[in-house]
Motif scaffolding. Structure first.
Motif, PDB file in Angstrom:
ATOM      1  N   CYS A 248       0.842  -1.198   0.000  1.00 41.25           N
ATOM      2  CA  CYS A 248       0.000   0.000   0.000  1.00 41.25           C
ATOM      3  C   CYS A 248       0.878   1.250   0.000  1.00 41.25           C
ATOM      4  CB  CYS A 248      -0.936  -0.005   1.202  1.00 41.25           C
ATOM      5  SG  CYS A 248      -2.154   1.317   1.207  1.00 41.25           S
ATOM      6  N   PHE A 253      -5.221   3.042  -1.565  1.00 44.43           N
ATOM      7  CA  PHE A 253      -5.639   1.758  -0.988  1.00 44.43           C
ATOM      8  C   PHE A 253      -4.971   0.619  -1.741  1.00 44.43           C
ATOM      9  CE2 PHE A 253      -8.887   3.328  -3.938  1.00 44.43           C
ATOM     10  CZ  PHE A 253      -8.862   2.329  -4.911  1.00 44.43           C
ATOM     11  N   TRP A 254      -5.003  -0.553  -1.153  1.00 40.32           N
ATOM     12  CA  TRP A 254      -4.541  -1.792  -1.771  1.00 40.32           C
ATOM     13  C   TRP A 254      -5.501  -2.883  -1.345  1.00 40.32           C
ATOM     14  CZ3 TRP A 254      -1.843  -6.072   0.874  1.00 40.32           C
ATOM     15  CH2 TRP A 254      -1.439  -7.084  -0.008  1.00 40.32           C
ATOM     16  N   HIS A 255      -6.009  -3.669  -2.296  1.00 40.16           N
ATOM     17  CA  HIS A 255      -6.907  -4.738  -1.907  1.00 40.16           C
ATOM     18  C   HIS A 255      -6.389  -6.090  -2.382  1.00 40.16           C
ATOM     19  CE1 HIS A 255      -9.270  -1.468  -3.989  1.00 40.16           C
ATOM     20  NE2 HIS A 255      -8.723  -2.036  -5.027  1.00 40.16           N
ATOM     21  N   SER A 257      -7.597 -10.533  -2.096  1.00 41.59           N
ATOM     22  CA  SER A 257      -8.611 -11.497  -1.664  1.00 41.59           C
ATOM     23  C   SER A 257      -8.168 -12.154  -0.356  1.00 41.59           C
ATOM     24  CB  SER A 257      -8.835 -12.559  -2.740  1.00 41.59           C
ATOM     25  OG  SER A 257      -7.683 -13.365  -2.880  1.00 41.59           O
ATOM     26  N   ALA A 295     -14.349  -6.007   2.705  1.00 44.22           N
ATOM     27  CA  ALA A 295     -15.115  -5.352   1.661  1.00 44.22           C
ATOM     28  C   ALA A 295     -16.470  -4.909   2.194  1.00 44.22           C
ATOM     29  CB  ALA A 295     -15.306  -6.305   0.499  1.00 44.22           C
ATOM     30  N   ASP A 308      -3.385 -10.072  -9.693  1.00 42.45           N
ATOM     31  CA  ASP A 308      -3.212 -10.730  -8.400  1.00 42.45           C
ATOM     32  C   ASP A 308      -2.877 -12.189  -8.669  1.00 42.45           C
ATOM     33  OD1 ASP A 308      -3.066 -11.155  -5.760  1.00 42.45           O
ATOM     34  OD2 ASP A 308      -5.186 -10.850  -5.320  1.00 42.45           O
ATOM     35  N   ILE A 330     -12.962  -9.667  -0.027  1.00 41.35           N
ATOM     36  CA  ILE A 330     -11.860  -8.781  -0.389  1.00 41.35           C
ATOM     37  C   ILE A 330     -11.450  -7.988   0.846  1.00 41.35           C
ATOM     38  CG2 ILE A 330     -11.105  -6.905  -1.896  1.00 41.35           C
ATOM     39  CD1 ILE A 330     -11.785  -9.452  -3.385  1.00 41.35           C
ATOM     40  N   VAL A 331     -10.135  -7.874   1.074  1.00 44.01           N
ATOM     41  CA  VAL A 331      -9.611  -7.118   2.203  1.00 44.01           C
ATOM     42  C   VAL A 331      -8.919  -5.868   1.658  1.00 44.01           C
ATOM     43  CG1 VAL A 331      -8.152  -7.158   4.257  1.00 44.01           C
ATOM     44  CG2 VAL A 331      -9.252  -9.271   3.460  1.00 44.01           C
ATOM     45  N   THR A 332      -9.250  -4.718   2.243  1.00 41.02           N
ATOM     46  CA  THR A 332      -8.712  -3.440   1.787  1.00 41.02           C
ATOM     47  C   THR A 332      -7.784  -2.844   2.847  1.00 41.02           C
ATOM     48  OG1 THR A 332     -10.679  -2.979   0.481  1.00 41.02           O
ATOM     49  CG2 THR A 332      -9.288  -1.106   1.024  1.00 41.02           C
ATOM     50  N   VAL A 351     -15.037  -1.474  -1.845  1.00 41.43           N
ATOM     51  CA  VAL A 351     -15.205  -2.821  -2.367  1.00 41.43           C
ATOM     52  C   VAL A 351     -16.171  -3.562  -1.479  1.00 41.43           C
ATOM     53  CG1 VAL A 351     -12.923  -2.893  -3.399  1.00 41.43           C
ATOM     54  CG2 VAL A 351     -13.223  -3.638  -1.052  1.00 41.43           C
TER      55      VAL A 351
END
Length: 359
Positions: A248, A253-255, A257, A295, A308, A330-332, A351
């Motif tokens: 990040c 942001f950076w997302h 799974s 998300a 990814d 999804i994790v942000t 997300v």
């Protein structure tokens, strides 16, 4: 010449003169409250005060990007295998624990300390060597460890795990890939002195492996990390901070799974348990500089496969199967200052947990 400088110069002559250093080769450097004394010929580095309290903490970006260490406080005993397909080919990491268990992410503090010390010397034009003298009391203060007897014994166990853990990887360091197994430390020697009738550890001489040393001195692949990293008591929190800082950085942001985040963390948990522990970390919000969130239902986001790449842990590609709800999470990650802006900016994309595929 000031009285203070005259005193330190006299001390340097006496201290290093006994160690067969020519007086003419001694230089003095002052930096805040730190005083470092070195011999110009680089045959040995002579440190009588060396603290990194006022120096930015540095970490190797490759050690932050991929899982190399056990997240448990006591080293795990099972070997670890990680593979990831990248645009340059397959990245492979094999970590095998020694008789004391696998090196942990808390043991890594010693490597971070050495990397920070090396980069500080390079930036200030001082000679560097693979062998470093670490003042144990300073190290324990900087990293927030207990300076009691138990604290010194824990450092000794860290040294044992770092030396006996075996790493094999095709990630390059310098101009070549390492084709043989290596430990994080080639050698260490604990120095003691007699205090009130008992032996007390004072400092340790550490010899870094060539792979790590080249990464610092040749590739310069380090970035600054928060000193609050040392305050994180959970191995998972430390690993999440590493990933946030590496991927990040200062972006909005950076997302990623949830399954791939678990793989990047190197956890031994099943996905359901990993998500439960991650939820607690998100609720605590103790990660320095970054927010983490699952998300949210808002604007759906699909991650293209090429952005990814697949990663596997302990084996080859997993067989295709119907994705569970956790597979679709999804994790942000976002900087905490960006998190405040995003909450008030409807243009910032959010997300969500992707809905099930249509029947």
């Amino acid at each position: 010449m000031s009285e203070k400088r005259r005193f330190f110069r006299h001390f340097a002559h006496v201290f290093c003169g006994r160690r067969r250093f020519p007086v003419s080769t001694i230089r003095l450097f002052t930096h805040g409250l730190r005083l470092v004394m070195v011999a110009q010929d680089d045959r040995q580095i002579c440190l009588f005060v060396d603290t990194l309290i006022d120096v930015p903490v540095k970490d190797d970006v490759k050690l932050m990007e991929y899982p190399w260490f056990s997240l448990q406080k006591h080293g795990r005993t099972e070997p670890f295998h990680y593979e990831k397909q990248s645009k340059h080919g397959v990245i492979r990491i094999d970590v095998k624990p020694g008789p004391y268990g696998m090196a942990t992410i808390f043991d890594k503090d010693l490597l971070i300390y050495c990397q920070t010390l090396l980069m500080d010397r390079i930036n200030r034009g001082l000679p560097v060597s693979r062998t470093l003298a670490i003042n144990l009391h300073d190290y324990m203060r900087v990293t927030g460890r207990s300076t009691g007897k138990d604290g010194y014994q824990l450092v000794k166990k860290s040294l044992q795990r770092l030396q006996t853990t075996v790493i094999e990887t095709n990630i390059k360091s310098g101009d070549e890939a390492q084709e043989r197994g290596f430990g994080w430390l080639d050698d260490y020697e604990i120095k003691t002195k007699q205090v009130n009738g008992r032996r007390v550890m004072t400092h340790v001489e550490i010899t870094l492996n060539r792979w790590t040393y080249k990464a610092i001195t040749e590739d310069r692949r380090v970035i600054t990390i928060s000193k609050d990293y040392y305050n994180l008591e959970s191995g998972m929190e430390r690993r999440l901070y590493e990933l946030a800082r590496k991927h990040c950085g200062n972006q909005e942001f950076w997302h990623i799974s949830l399954p791939k985040l678990a793989e990047r963390c190197g956890t031994t948990q099943d996905l359901r348990s990993f998500k439960r522990d991650l939820s607690r970390i998100i609720e605590g919000d103790n990660i320095p500089d970054y927010h983490i969130a699952f998300a949210e239902r808002g604007v759906a986001l699909t991650l293209p496969d090429e952005d990814d790449p697949a990663a596997t842990v302990s084996g080859g590609p997993k067989p295709k199967r119907r994705r569970s709800a956790n597979d679709r999470v999804i994790v942000t990650f976002m900087p905490k200052n960006e998190g405040k802006r995003a909450a008030n900016d409807p243009k910032t994309p959010l997300v969500e947990i992707l809905p099930p595929a249509a029947a």
